[in-house]
Design a protein around this motif. Structure first.
Motif, PDB file in Angstrom:
ATOM      1  N   UNK A  13       0.814  -1.211   0.000  1.00 55.74           N
ATOM      2  CA  UNK A  13       0.000   0.000   0.000  1.00 55.74           C
ATOM      3  C   UNK A  13       0.842   1.254   0.000  1.00 55.74           C
ATOM      4  N   UNK A  14       2.146   1.097   0.088  1.00 53.68           N
ATOM      5  CA  UNK A  14       2.979   2.298   0.161  1.00 53.68           C
ATOM      6  C   UNK A  14       3.102   2.981  -1.186  1.00 53.68           C
ATOM      7  N   UNK A  15       3.186   4.291  -1.162  1.00 57.81           N
ATOM      8  CA  UNK A  15       3.275   5.082  -2.390  1.00 57.81           C
ATOM      9  C   UNK A  15       4.657   4.879  -2.992  1.00 57.81           C
ATOM     10  N   UNK A  16       4.682   4.721  -4.307  1.00 58.28           N
ATOM     11  CA  UNK A  16       5.975   4.623  -4.985  1.00 58.28           C
ATOM     12  C   UNK A  16       6.730   5.926  -4.825  1.00 58.28           C
ATOM     13  N   UNK A  17       7.984   5.821  -4.508  1.00 63.08           N
ATOM     14  CA  UNK A  17       8.775   7.044  -4.416  1.00 63.08           C
ATOM     15  C   UNK A  17       9.524   7.292  -5.712  1.00 63.08           C
ATOM     16  N   UNK A  18       9.296   6.411  -6.698  1.00 63.64           N
ATOM     17  CA  UNK A  18      10.004   6.527  -7.968  1.00 63.64           C
ATOM     18  C   UNK A  18       8.997   6.710  -9.097  1.00 63.64           C
ATOM     19  N   UNK A  19       8.551   7.974  -9.335  1.00 59.42           N
ATOM     20  CA  UNK A  19       7.500   8.207 -10.318  1.00 59.42           C
ATOM     21  C   UNK A  19       7.935   7.816 -11.732  1.00 59.42           C
ATOM     22  N   UNK A  20       9.240   7.827 -12.007  1.00 55.91           N
ATOM     23  CA  UNK A  20       9.722   7.480 -13.342  1.00 55.91           C
ATOM     24  C   UNK A  20       9.275   6.068 -13.713  1.00 55.91           C
ATOM     25  N   UNK A  22       6.671   4.526 -12.906  1.00 53.64           N
ATOM     26  CA  UNK A  22       5.260   4.524 -13.285  1.00 53.64           C
ATOM     27  C   UNK A  22       5.082   4.895 -14.751  1.00 53.64           C
ATOM     28  N   UNK A  23       5.837   5.907 -15.172  1.00 54.51           N
ATOM     29  CA  UNK A  23       5.671   6.408 -16.527  1.00 54.51           C
ATOM     30  C   UNK A  23       6.410   5.567 -17.561  1.00 54.51           C
ATOM     31  N   UNK A  24       7.410   4.842 -17.117  1.00 52.65           N
ATOM     32  CA  UNK A  24       8.221   4.066 -18.058  1.00 52.65           C
ATOM     33  C   UNK A  24       7.343   3.115 -18.852  1.00 52.65           C
ATOM     34  N   UNK A  25       6.371   2.519 -18.172  1.00 46.16           N
ATOM     35  CA  UNK A  25       5.475   1.572 -18.812  1.00 46.16           C
ATOM     36  C   UNK A  25       4.750   2.220 -19.985  1.00 46.16           C
ATOM     37  N   UNK A  26       4.127   3.370 -19.712  1.00 46.52           N
ATOM     38  CA  UNK A  26       3.390   4.081 -20.750  1.00 46.52           C
ATOM     39  C   UNK A  26       4.322   4.506 -21.879  1.00 46.52           C
ATOM     40  N   UNK A  27       5.509   5.004 -21.510  1.00 48.46           N
ATOM     41  CA  UNK A  27       6.462   5.470 -22.521  1.00 48.46           C
ATOM     42  C   UNK A  27       6.866   4.314 -23.426  1.00 48.46           C
ATOM     43  N   UNK A  28       7.129   3.165 -22.815  1.00 46.57           N
ATOM     44  CA  UNK A  28       7.537   2.004 -23.607  1.00 46.57           C
ATOM     45  C   UNK A  28       6.442   1.614 -24.578  1.00 46.57           C
TER      46      UNK A  28
END
Ligand code: ATP
Ligand code: MG
Lengths: 325, 287
Positions: A13-20, A22-28
């Motif tokens: 349940x902890x918030x990701x501290x690495x937002x990159x 999260x976006x890497x998936x969409x970017x890929x």
């Protein structure tokens, strides 16, 4: 304080501290889609280009009257040439090169299919693992051979050998060309067939052995039929490779536009004609358009072969192993 | 006693001496003496190696004719290995070697003169995951007959029907014998595989967790099937399901770490096992 909160929550349940991340998936996903679209667009543009350069044969009245009546013309006698694109009275018959392609491809497939399928059966079903680990990459390496090398090899070695063997009048002919072309089809058919054979579940083979079948019976009654669609696809792709081969036939098949079923006379294929003449043709000329028309033929034919391979195999394999009754 | 007398077992000797002599006789393909007549399988100090790794540490047990033997034990203890060692099926895909003997009707299956295909025909196998061939239901059953060869179409038809009936699946498939067997449900596929094994009338049927991929109803059907097959066949079944072992088997073998810990009548194993390890296992204290 923050630490206390983090500790009190489960890790999931902890918030990701690495937002990159999260976006890497969409970017890929965007990048991959873009590349795919780009590749498709290029193929489509090539298609448009070939058609555009060939279209005058059908849409320019003068060129049409020149080309279409002679396009499938047969020679009246042995000495009549039916492909004379730069004479005063030009003829544009594709018959000699269609026949040439047919002959070299037939020879190539006649050699390549048994060799590669049997080799695939051997490596997949009978060979010890270490043999397989050597043979498979070795044959696949053959696929990476530059075709100019294979053509040269055919020109020098195979041609002489075959002439001594057959006593043919001409060193270079459809047989020599076909043998050399088979060397390009063999690794393709072998690899795909071998993959298809190896993909047959071990459990099925165990069931066969468990009933008292020998290795041969298991290979031919169980593994081969189950892998048949894949092998068929390999053969189709090998066929596509064989009839699309240019340089080898240019070097080794003799390059004469003769309408003949004799496999021992020099032969020129559709691809070799484009390869030999495209360099010297007058841009925009009827000859130029007809060469592109040949290109259209080749393109359409290879699309058909590849689609059959793709859809047939997907359809059949899915059915076989997923169990549509 | 001179060596040449040793290798000539005499009928007058007791069963005990008989066996010890047989252990030293390298190749023996004769018929088993009367004392062992009902022992269809005898496993004698079997050690089994995958490469250099020993999976079985000297197992000795026997299976009588028309008996159902269950094999239980924690995962990795060697149940499948023992089963596969009987029809020598592991060696087709893996590098294995064995010490000791397995006698099938008195013949050592590890005798170099043993015809392995013949052996595997005499011992049918049903695998953990149903593994029908990607062929029609009919062809699946007829395959074993095709391997033997020489059957008329009519005979094959009869045997296919008989086997499917024996495996309690005939009614479900009789109208679609020409359809691909992979279109059947998991439970039906497993019964088809049993029918396939029955078609060639093996002497022994090995079943490696035949119900582990099945729902309770299919499991029930297969357990009933085992009861029905008992008068005609000898069955060795590996199972992780204690109730199943208790329900279907006459004797139960408990294995652990490649060793046979206890082998006795099923009722005894599940009520008053002699070994503490067996007791702990069947009462669920480990495993
Ligand atoms: N093909 C193999 N190669 C190497 N080791 C193997 C192979 N098959 C089994 N083993 C090893 O042999 C031992 C016994 O395995 P086996 O499959 O007989 O156990 P099992 O009792 O059937 O277990 P499970 O209940 O999980 O099926 C295990 O330690 C396993 O790792
Ligand atoms: Mg197992």
């Amino acid at each position: 304080m923050a630490e206390a909160i983090i500790e009190s929550m489960p890790l999931s349940r902890q918030v990701r501290t690495n937002p990159a991340a999260k976006n890497a998936d969409a970017a890929a996903r965007v990048a991959i889609t873009a590349v795919a679209v780009f590749a498709l667009a290029i193929i489509f543009l090539i298609l448009i280009f070939i058609f555009k350069e060939a279209k005058d044969v059908f849409f320019d009245a003068k060129k049409r009257d020149q080309v279409l009546p002679t396009l499938f013309m047969m020679p009246a006698n042995e000495n009549q040439a039916v492909w004379t694109p730069i004479s005063k009275n030009p003829k544009y018959s594709l018959m000699p090169m269609l026949l040439g392609t047919l002959k070299t491809t037939l020879v190539a497939m006649f050699i390549a299919i048994p060799i590669s399928v049997l080799a695939a059966i051997y490596t997949a079903c009978f060979a010890p693992r270490w043999v397989r680990e050597i043979v498979k990459p070795a044959i696949e390496l053959l696929a990476g051979f530059p075709s100019v090398v294979l053509g040269f090899f055919a020109l020098i070695a195979i041609a002489g050998f075959m002439q001594r063997l057959t006593g043919a009048d001409y060193r270079l002919n459809a047989i020599v060309g076909g043998i050399a072309v088979s060397l390009t089809a063999i690794p393709i058919i072998f690899t795909i067939a071998e993959d298809a054979l190896s993909a047959v579940p071990k459990a099925m083979q165990e069931a066969s052995y468990g009933l008292g079948a020998t290795e041969w019976e298991t290979a031919f009654y169980i593994v081969l039929p189950a892998a048949y669609p894949g092998i068929f696809a390999g053969i189709l792709l090998g066929l596509g490779r064989a009839f699309g081969e240019t340089l080898i036939v240019l070097l080794a098949a003799g390059n004469a536009l003769i309408v003949s079923w004799d496999f021992l006379v020099p032969t020129k294929t559709l691809t070799a004609t484009i390869g030999a003449e495209m360099g010297e043709v007058v841009y925009g000329d009827t000859h130029y358009n007809v060469l592109f028309l040949i290109g259209v033929f080749l393109f359409v034919f290879s699309v058909i072969i590849n689609s059959i391979a793709e859809f047939y195999v997907k359809g059949r394999l899915m059915k076989k192993f997923s169990g549509a009754a | 006693m001179p060596a040449n007398t040793m290798s000539q077992p005499s009928k007058t000797q007791s069963g005990q001496t008989e066996r010890s002599i047989r252990l030293q006789t390298e190749t023996r393909t004769g018929i088993a003496p009367a004392a062992d007549a009902q022992k269809i399988i005898e496993i004698l100090d079997l050690k089994y190696f995958y490469g250099n790794v020993r999976a079985l540490h000297g197992i000795s047990m026997d299976v009588k004719k028309n008996e159902v033997v269950a094999m239980i034990g924690p995962s990795g203890c060697g149940k499948s290995t023992l089963l596969k060692s009987i029809n020598r099926i592991a060696e087709v895909s893996t590098d294995v070697h064995t010490e000791g003997k397995i006698l099938l009707g008195g013949e050592n299956v590890y005798d170099p003169a043993m015809d392995i295909t013949e052996l595997r025909r005499r011992i049918g196998m049903v695998f953990q995951k149903p593994n029908p061939f990607p062929k029609s239901i009919y062809e699946n059953i007829a395959y074993g007959l095709k391997i033997i060869g020489g059957f008329a179409k009519k005979q094959v038809d009869e045997i296919v029907e008989r086997s499917l009936k024996q495996a309690a699946i005939w009614d479900e498939v009789k109208d679609r014998l020409d359809k691909n067997a992979l279109g059947l449900s998991g439970g039906q596929q497993q019964r088809l595989c049993i029918a396939r094994a029955l078609a060639t009338e093996p002497e022994v049927i090995l079943m490696d967790e035949p119900c582990s991929a099945l729902d309770p109803i299919s499991t029930q059907k297969i357990e009933n099937l085992i009861d029905e097959l008992k008068p005609k066949y000898t069955i060795i079944i590996v199972t992780h399901n204690m109730q199943q072992a208790a329900r279907v088997s006459d004797r139960t073998a408990f294995m652990m770490l490649g060793k046979l810990v206890e082998f006795d009548a099923t009722s005894k194993i599940f009520t008053k096992p002699a070994d503490k390890l067996t007791e702990d296992y069947i009462t669920g204290r480990f495993g």
